[in-house]
Design an enzyme around this catalytic site. Structure first.
Site, mmCIF file in Angstrom:
data_model
loop_
_atom_site.group_PDB
_atom_site.id
_atom_site.type_symbol
_atom_site.label_atom_id
_atom_site.label_comp_id
_atom_site.label_asym_id
_atom_site.label_seq_id
_atom_site.Cartn_x
_atom_site.Cartn_y
_atom_site.Cartn_z
ATOM 1 N N HIS A 21 2.543 1.384 -12.167
ATOM 2 C CA HIS A 21 1.182 1.753 -11.587
ATOM 3 C C HIS A 21 0.104 1.009 -12.369
ATOM 4 O O HIS A 21 0.063 0.864 -13.643
ATOM 5 C CB HIS A 21 1.013 3.038 -11.567
ATOM 6 C CG HIS A 21 -0.260 3.707 -10.784
ATOM 7 N ND1 HIS A 21 -1.524 3.436 -10.982
ATOM 8 C CD2 HIS A 21 -0.220 3.982 -9.330
ATOM 9 C CE1 HIS A 21 -2.133 3.844 -10.052
ATOM 10 N NE2 HIS A 21 -1.532 4.202 -9.168
ATOM 11 N N THR B 187 -0.203 5.156 -1.948
ATOM 12 C CA THR B 187 1.012 5.757 -1.976
ATOM 13 C C THR B 187 1.099 6.595 -0.533
ATOM 14 O O THR B 187 1.995 6.928 0.074
ATOM 15 C CB THR B 187 1.430 6.656 -2.926
ATOM 16 O OG1 THR B 187 1.122 5.645 -4.219
ATOM 17 C CG2 THR B 187 2.869 6.775 -3.032
ATOM 18 N N GLU C 21 6.518 1.835 -6.586
ATOM 19 C CA GLU C 21 5.242 1.962 -6.642
ATOM 20 C C GLU C 21 4.594 0.400 -6.762
ATOM 21 O O GLU C 21 5.261 -0.253 -7.674
ATOM 22 C CB GLU C 21 5.068 2.700 -7.844
ATOM 23 C CG GLU C 21 3.631 2.748 -8.432
ATOM 24 C CD GLU C 21 2.755 3.159 -7.150
ATOM 25 O OE1 GLU C 21 2.994 4.198 -6.499
ATOM 26 O OE2 GLU C 21 1.619 2.610 -6.848
ATOM 27 N N ASP D 162 5.427 0.296 -1.690
ATOM 28 C CA ASP D 162 4.191 1.100 -0.896
ATOM 29 C C ASP D 162 3.034 0.164 -0.802
ATOM 30 O O ASP D 162 2.388 0.304 0.154
ATOM 31 C CB ASP D 162 4.008 2.477 -1.552
ATOM 32 C CG ASP D 162 3.314 2.202 -2.987
ATOM 33 O OD1 ASP D 162 3.251 1.195 -3.703
ATOM 34 O OD2 ASP D 162 3.030 3.221 -3.561
HETATM 35 C C1 GP9 Z 1 0.432 9.165 -7.659
HETATM 36 C C2 GP9 Z 1 1.094 8.114 -6.848
HETATM 37 C C3 GP9 Z 1 0.429 6.610 -7.033
HETATM 38 O O1 GP9 Z 1 1.094 10.521 -7.527
HETATM 39 O O2 GP9 Z 1 0.860 8.517 -5.375
HETATM 40 O O3 GP9 Z 1 -0.806 6.844 -6.795
HETATM 41 P P1 GP9 Z 1 -1.451 5.592 -5.763
HETATM 42 O O4 GP9 Z 1 -0.543 4.395 -5.513
HETATM 43 O O5 GP9 Z 1 -1.454 6.381 -4.698
HETATM 44 O O6 GP9 Z 1 -2.830 5.109 -6.131
HETATM 45 MN MN MN Z 2 1.190 3.668 -4.920
#
Ligand code: GP9
Ligand code: MN
Length: 414
Positions: free
Chosen positions: A195, A80, A38, A255
């Protein structure tokens, strides 16, 4: 008719057939474990903060893996889910919103289905709600057999942060499920702790020593990336313990960015330099690592992005889709290089040049150069995005099945 236009274009420009490199089939028959890191940007790799590595485990892993340093994320508003969409389909994301939300009922010919032809079972592991990004519906459409979502985990106030489980308990709680999957499998893990706004207060989750001057967002980001690195390390340990490591290939990718442009000032302080427009482009690089247990590591310098991941994986796994499909990617193991990464806003990068905010730049000097050095690519960039959009908005993959070009898969719905 439109589908044939897209096909003709790919045949001419890209070579629609899977490119077979010298690595073709090296991971044949192995389980595929895909890990979405992430918000993880490439610049955290091999970087120290207050004298400590931010990603000690990944830094070691890279040396022992195929590592692609010239690799960019290509996501747009779907974040994501855009990355997931590219990896499973070899199509570009949409310019607005997420294809997961806007086109969940199309006919796709996605990675789970291609691997199903080789008897692979497919599952996704992610501890957020299944409605987020419409994943529950889209995963069914893409052909996943099982989605382990928040309801499948024990999520408490203590072991979670932001959207769901912290990465360490996430991997720990996933292992019993993973162990029981039929093999070979394709298992996708979406991490979550790193995140925005990068909050991780618990003492036990701190693996970097920070001081009181390190409270800004960029330093919080480093702390959560360091936590994520620790989680990946523990996951590898668990895979080994459960006897799943040796017969798997493990693919990791960032990602998209975590530090947005609006935090450039904070980031400049850490980097000790002003962030120019081409530096900003370099910050869009994300890690892309393919670990094949037992194989020596190698740095592979091909220029690429997320849309190339599917072909790259199929190449090393030696899997050829049984049906004809539309795929804008190119195996990054291949010597037959595309030398172009297209971004959703129409900007692009080649080995030499970058086209950003409608200006042409020399990548190595960062200087603006004559526009005509970039113009030869403009037409191709526009076509890539246009044909990909036409496939998605016209639900065109259904026609590939219907006009008899391809071998019909009886398991697919009409
Ligand atoms: C949440 C994940 C993170 O399920 O997909 O969110 P994003 O990076 O898409 O904001
Ligand atoms: Mn993401």
């Amino acid at each position: 008719n439109d589908i044939h236009k897209a096909e003709d274009y790919l045949n001419k420009e890209n070579n629609i057939k899977l490119s077979k490199s010298q690595y073709h089939g090296q991971a044949y028959g192995k389980n595929l474990i895909l890990i979405s890191l992430e918000s993880t940007q490439q610049f955290v790799l091999n970087r120290k903060i207050n004298g400590q590595e931010i990603t000690p485990f990944l830094n070691k892993l890279i040396k022992d893996s195929y590592y692609f340093p010239n690799f960019y994320h290509q996501t747009a508003q779907g974040k994501t889910s855009d990355a997931e969409f590219m990896i499973d389909n070899g199509l570009y994301p949409l310019s607005g919103g997420s294809a997961f939300v806007r086109r969940p009922h199309n006919d796709y010919y996605a990675l789970p289905e291609i691997l199903k032809e080789q008897n692979y079972y497919s599952a996704v592991f992610h501890s957020n709600d299944e409605t987020f990004w419409n994943r529950g519906n889209m995963y069914k459409t893409l052909g996943y057999d099982r989605f382990f979502a928040k309801k499948d985990y024990e999520v408490t106030e203590e072991n979670s942060v932001n959207y769901g489980l912290k990465d360490i308990p996430f991997f720990e709680q996933s292992i019993p499920y993973l162990k029981n999957l039929p093999q070979p499998f394709y298992a996708k893990f979406l991490t979550l702790t790193n995140h925005f706004p990068f909050l991780l207060q618990n003492e036990d989750d701190q693996f970097l020593n920070m001081d009181e001057n390190n409270a800004d967002l960029v330093h919080r980001y480093f702390a959560t990336v360091r936590y994520e690195d620790e989680a990946i390390k523990r996951f590898f340990d668990l895979l080994k313990k459960e006897g799943l490591y040796k017969n798997s290939i493990i693919v990791l990718y960032g990602d998209h960015y975590g530090i947005s442009k609006s935090y450039d000032k904070e980031l400049e302080k850490v980097l000790g330099t002003k962030i120019s427009i081409t530096d900003q482009l370099e910050l869009q690089k994300v890690p892309f690592i393919i670990h094949v247990p037992g194989e020596k590591g190698k740095q592979i310098n091909s220029l690429g992005g997320e849309v190339d991941i599917r072909q790259t994986i199929l190449d090393i796994m030696g899997v050829e889709p049984k049906k004809e499909t539309i795929d804008f990617g190119r195996s990054l193991f291949s010597t037959n290089k595309k030398n172009l990464v297209v971004f959703r806003d129409g900007s692009f990068v080649t080995n030499k040049y970058a086209y950003l905010d409608e200006g042409c730049y020399d990548k190595s000097s960062g200087k603006k150069v004559k526009r005509n050095l970039c113009t030869p690519y403009l037409d191709k960039v526009e076509k890539e995005l246009m044909y990909s959009d036409s496939v998605i908005f016209g639900d065109l993959l259904r026609f590939l099945e219907r006009d008899g070009i391809i071998i019909k898969n009886p398991s697919r719905k009409e």
